[in-house]
Structures are given as structure tokens and as C-alpha cells.
Design an enzyme around this catalytic site. Structure first.
Site, PDB file in Angstrom:
ATOM      1  CE  LYS A 191      -4.144  -2.244   1.537  1.00 27.31           C
ATOM      2  NZ  LYS A 191      -4.672  -3.024   2.634  1.00 27.31           N
TER       3      LYS A 191
HETATM    4  N1  GLU Z   1      -8.012  -8.883   4.137  1.00 23.48           N
HETATM    5  C1  GLU Z   1      -6.788  -9.549   3.842  1.00 23.48           C
HETATM    6  C2  GLU Z   1      -5.779  -8.603   3.238  1.00 23.48           C
HETATM    7  O1  GLU Z   1      -6.144  -7.569   2.751  1.00 23.48           O
HETATM    8  C3  GLU Z   1      -6.929 -10.671   2.832  1.00 23.48           C
HETATM    9  C4  GLU Z   1      -7.911 -11.673   3.246  1.00 23.48           C
HETATM   10  C5  GLU Z   1      -7.959 -12.895   2.359  1.00 23.48           C
HETATM   11  O2  GLU Z   1      -8.097 -12.747   1.139  1.00 23.48           O
HETATM   12  O3  GLU Z   1      -7.931 -13.977   2.913  1.00 23.48           O
HETATM   13  O4  GLU Z   1      -4.616  -8.890   3.248  1.00 23.48           O
END
Ligand code: GLU
Ligand code: ZN
Length: 289
Positions: A264
Site C-alpha cells: 500500500k
Molecule cells: N483482508 C486480507 C488482506 O487484505 C486478505 C484476506 C484474504 O483474502 O484472505 O490482506
């Protein structure tokens, strides 16, 4: 076609965390997820993985929806449109995680850990080359503590400690990845006892992800290859909770021109920045072919 061990209609998901702006890496993975759902004539769900209260921000959640839509992603269920599994924000699903937590506790699969992050880092064994975090040395495992401490723990409230899942040392964990093929890791070697619940009253990513993917009837998880090690942990959770895991398809990570994985912090490659530079989603996708 994505492989699915379930015969149920295809259900996939996009599960971004609103901790920053989405970048090309997210777009690429999510595009694959959308293609799988469309090819199967299935349903695509948007889940807001906003459990990291310190890092998640409402303005990033709003930007996330806008950037996903701009890129051409559409979903059938989600925080903005509802659906049969509301709420679609993890921060509003704590009761569900708490119930599943008690099942893990009743199964004797977890134990409270009083080590600080620093304790773990100092005592951890040299990480295996595939390890994504230091291996927990087992200091607080039930067999390593005294009787008094064991008695104190019997009635310990959920939010009074960090809780770890006890992995079966030496046991291989395997799955067939829809993209990378057969995958295998040895518990206790490539990953150790991992957190399922934190003293701050929140479940870990590993745990919340399993509870939600199951509750939302996800049949295939499409996500970045950086989460392959997490899949082994999650498979142990599925097994212990007596749940059928979904199929897994991990996408190759997008890198920048120096072959550094996009994060990010690569603000120049944020979807928002590309959009402001006048790039079209179509042009971006054309570069992937
Ligand atoms: N929310 C998690 C992330 O942004 C990914 C979750 C997943 O795809 O298992 O890294
Ligand atoms: Zn500990």
C-alpha cells in the site's frame, strides 16, 4: 476452471482491508476472483476486512468501494448492498467469532499466551526459509506451565489474554492450489502456534477469515500468494472446527519495476493515482496480457 471440492453453487469473495489505498496488486487478484465467479456463473461477495482497528480507516473503506467500482469490479453481496449474510464488515461480526472461539476452547485446541511480542521474537527459533513470522517457542503451552497457572487459566475470560492455536508439531498440512498445484508445509517447522484471539478483544485475521469464509458459504478463495502460509494455518482451523474448507487459488504477486512486491506504500501505483493520471482500467488490464 477453478477446482471446488463442494458441489454447492460457486461463491467467491473479495476481502480487502481498508488500511490504505488499493493498488495494482489488489486489482489484479480481484479481477481473477471476478473472472472465476463469472466463469462459474456464481456469486461474488465483497467483505470489508476491517478488524485491525488501529490501521483501518473509514476514508479508506469509502475509497476502496469507489476504486473497486472504477476498476470494473461488481459484486452481488456486500457492505453497500447487503445480502443474506449481513453484516459484511468484520468489525460488526464479533459475536460470530466469539461463538467459534468457544468451540476452539472447548476442543482444547487453544491456550492463553502471556508472552509479549518481544518475548516471542527473542525466544523464537531461527525461522524456516518459508516462514512468514517467527516460530512461537511454546513457552505458554499447557505442558510448560505450573499447576497454579493451569488453574488460573481454566476460568480465564476470552479478552484477558492472547490465545494461540496449538499446531500438531511435525504434521504435514497439504492442499492443492488451483494455480500453483500441490502445496505442503510442516506444522511447527514452517509455522508455529499462531494467534486466534487478542487481548484487545478481537480475533486474529486467520481466525476471522475462516469463520467468515465458512459462514458466507465461500466455495473458492482467490487471493494473493503472500497468504499461502496462512492457508495452512486456516486448514488446521477448518479441521478443528469440523468445517469443510473451500478450494484455494493463490495469484502470483504483482511487483514493481525493481521486482519489489507492491504494497500500500507504493502510492504511485495506487488505483486512485493511476486514475488521476488518466489511465483507463481497460488499458491497465491490457498490460497484464
Ligand atoms: N483482508 C486480507 C488482506 O487484505 C486478505 C484476506 C484474504 O483474502 O484472505 O490482506
Ligand atoms: Zn506465551
Amino acid at each position: 476452471m477453478p477446482n471446488s471440492p463442494r458441489s454447492a453453487p460457486y461463491r467467491g469473495r473479495l476481502a480487502p482491508s481498508p488500511t490504505g489505498l488499493l493498488h495494482l496488486g489488489h486489482a489484479s487478484t480481484f479481477w481473477t476472483a471476478q473472472e472465476h465467479a463469472r466463469a462459474a456463473g456464481g456469486t461474488l461477495i465483497l467483505r470489508n476486512d476491517d478488524l485491525d482497528l488501529a490501521r483501518c480507516r473509514p476514508e479508506f473503506a469509502a475509497a476502496m468501494l469507489e476504486d473497486l467500482r472504477w476498476f470494473g469490479l461488481t459484486w452481488d453481496e456486500g457492505p453497500d448492498i447487503g445480502g443474506p449474510h449481513v453484516p459484511y464488515e468484520q468489525s460488526r461480526r464479533l459475536a460470530l467469532y466469539a461463538t467459534a472461539f468457544e468451540r476452539l476452547r472447548a476442543a482444547g485446541a487453544i491456550y492463553p499466551c502471556t508472552c509479549s511480542r518481544k518475548d516471542v521474537q527473542l525466544a523464537a527459533t531461527a525461522p524456516h526459509e518459508h516462514a512468514d513470522e517467527p516460530l512461537y517457542p511454546g513457552t505458554c503451552r499447557p505442558e510448560n506451565i505450573g499447576t497454579t497457572e493451569r488453574e488460573r487459566r481454566a476460568t480465564l475470560p476470552r479478552d484477558a489474554a492472547n490465545w494461540r492455536f496449538r499446531v500438531p508439531d511435525g504434521a504435514p498440512v497439504e492442499f492443492r492450489d488451483g494455480h500453483f498445484g500441490p502445496q505442503r508445509a510442516i506444522a511447527g517447522r514452517e509455522f508455529g502456534d499462531f494467534l486466534v484471539w487478542r487481548r484487545d478483544g478481537l480475533p486474529s485475521y486467520q481466525f476471522a477469515c475462516v469463520v467468515d469464509d465458512d459462514a458466507m458459504g465461500i466455495t473458492e478463495v482467490v487471493r494473493g500468494a503472500d497468504l499461502i502460509m496462512s492457508t495452512f494455518r486456516q486448514l488446521l482451523l477448518y479441521h478443528t472446527l469440523g468445517l469443510t474448507p473451500p478450494a484455494f487459488y493463490h495469484c502470483a504477486l504483482v511487483t514493481d519495476e525493481h521486482r519489489v512486491r507492491l504494497a500500500k506504500r507504493h502510492d504511485a501505483l495506487a488505483l486512485r493515482a493511476l486514475r488521476e493520471q488518466g489511465k483507463s482500467p481497460l488499458a491497465i488490464r491490457a498490460e497484464w496480457r
